[in-house]
Write a protein that holds these residues in place. Structure first.
Motif, PDB file in Angstrom:
ATOM      1  N   LEU A   1      -5.073  -1.671   5.683  1.00  0.00           N
ATOM      2  CA  LEU A   1      -5.273  -0.632   6.689  1.00  0.00           C
ATOM      3  C   LEU A   1      -5.764   0.654   6.053  1.00  0.00           C
ATOM      4  CD1 LEU A   1      -2.605   1.483   6.471  1.00  0.00           C
ATOM      5  CD2 LEU A   1      -1.502  -0.578   7.295  1.00  0.00           C
ATOM      6  N   HIS A   2      -6.350   1.504   6.881  1.00  0.00           N
ATOM      7  CA  HIS A   2      -6.748   2.838   6.441  1.00  0.00           C
ATOM      8  C   HIS A   2      -5.482   3.676   6.326  1.00  0.00           C
ATOM      9  CE1 HIS A   2     -11.124   2.577   6.688  1.00  0.00           C
ATOM     10  NE2 HIS A   2     -10.888   1.667   7.608  1.00  0.00           N
ATOM     11  N   ALA A   3      -5.384   4.421   5.254  1.00  0.00           N
ATOM     12  CA  ALA A   3      -4.144   5.153   5.000  1.00  0.00           C
ATOM     13  C   ALA A   3      -4.418   6.588   4.560  1.00  0.00           C
ATOM     14  CB  ALA A   3      -3.330   4.411   3.952  1.00  0.00           C
ATOM     15  N   GLU A   4      -5.430   7.202   5.128  1.00  0.00           N
ATOM     16  CA  GLU A   4      -5.759   8.569   4.747  1.00  0.00           C
ATOM     17  C   GLU A   4      -4.545   9.470   4.899  1.00  0.00           C
ATOM     18  OE1 GLU A   4      -7.539   6.809   6.942  1.00  0.00           O
ATOM     19  OE2 GLU A   4      -9.571   6.696   6.154  1.00  0.00           O
ATOM     20  N   GLY A   5      -4.223  10.184   3.832  1.00  0.00           N
ATOM     21  CA  GLY A   5      -3.145  11.162   3.885  1.00  0.00           C
ATOM     22  C   GLY A   5      -1.745  10.593   3.941  1.00  0.00           C
ATOM     23  N   LYS A   6      -1.592   9.284   3.762  1.00  0.00           N
ATOM     24  CA  LYS A   6      -0.264   8.662   3.832  1.00  0.00           C
ATOM     25  C   LYS A   6       0.156   8.208   2.442  1.00  0.00           C
ATOM     26  CE  LYS A   6      -0.799   6.872   8.522  1.00  0.00           C
ATOM     27  NZ  LYS A   6      -2.155   7.304   8.822  1.00  0.00           N
ATOM     28  N   GLY A   7       1.435   8.387   2.122  1.00  0.00           N
ATOM     29  CA  GLY A   7       1.989   7.899   0.871  1.00  0.00           C
ATOM     30  C   GLY A   7       2.471   6.467   1.032  1.00  0.00           C
ATOM     31  N   VAL A   8       2.823   5.847  -0.098  1.00  0.00           N
ATOM     32  CA  VAL A   8       3.276   4.460  -0.074  1.00  0.00           C
ATOM     33  C   VAL A   8       4.507   4.297   0.806  1.00  0.00           C
ATOM     34  CG1 VAL A   8       4.211   2.590  -1.496  1.00  0.00           C
ATOM     35  CG2 VAL A   8       2.238   3.884  -2.298  1.00  0.00           C
ATOM     36  N   ARG A   9       5.460   5.227   0.729  1.00  0.00           N
ATOM     37  CA  ARG A   9       6.675   5.111   1.564  1.00  0.00           C
ATOM     38  C   ARG A   9       6.334   5.154   3.054  1.00  0.00           C
ATOM     39  NH1 ARG A   9      11.720   6.382  -1.421  1.00  0.00           N
ATOM     40  NH2 ARG A   9      11.050   6.889  -3.525  1.00  0.00           N
TER      41      ARG A   9
END
Length: 161
Positions: A90-98
């Motif tokens: 998935l696209h995860a712009e601006g999101k951390g692993v947690r």
């Protein structure tokens, strides 16, 4: 928009190459997320990204009919046999692993509940999770905005594909 893929039972090299190709191709399709389910045939060992293939007796594994492959994620070696494995890209712009784990975990939790399974999310070590026979996983960020993770349901002996 989510896309669902069931690629059936495949050799280890196919499974890892397919996940990597999904992650590589995702950048060209904004807003697209992929849930893929698969199994391992023959049984396989996937080693973590930082492990050395030379540390494993690959000829003995081949004689036993067990594939071995390197995962794009970290962690230690995992034996894949009777399980349902799935990956999420998935696209995860601006999101951390947690935050990514939380997002995927909430979706998984809801899916299990819809199947009538009394499930919960809790934080524990991978060893504790495996002992309890629950879902475990790994996550890797390929580049800004694209994340992939694989989760395993240990001991599951289903023909889902």
């Amino acid at each position: 928009m989510w896309q669902y893929m069931d690629t059936g039972f495949q050799p280890a090299a196919f499974n890892m190459a397919f996940d990597e190709s999904l992650a590589s191709g995702l950048g060209a399709t904004p807003g697209r997320s992929i849930l893929r389910v698969y199994g391992w045939r023959p049984h396989a060992i996937s080693i973590g990204f930082n492990q050395r293939m030379e540390d494993f007796d690959t000829p003995a594994l081949a004689r036993a009919g067990i594939d071995i492959v390197r995962r794009p994620t970290g962690g230690r070696a995992i034996f894949h046999a009777h399980e349902l494995t799935y990956s999420v890209v998935l696209h995860a712009e601006g999101k951390g692993v947690r935050e990514i784990y939380r997002y995927i975990g909430q979706g998984l939790l809801r899916g299990l509940q819809l199947l009538g399974i009394d499930a919960e999310i809790f934080v524990a070590s991978a060893v504790e999770l495996m002992k309890r026979g629950v879902v475990t996983g790994r996550c890797k960020t390929y580049r800004p905005g694209v994340a992939t993770g694989s989760f395993i349901v240990p001991g599951a002996d289903f023909e889902f594909c």
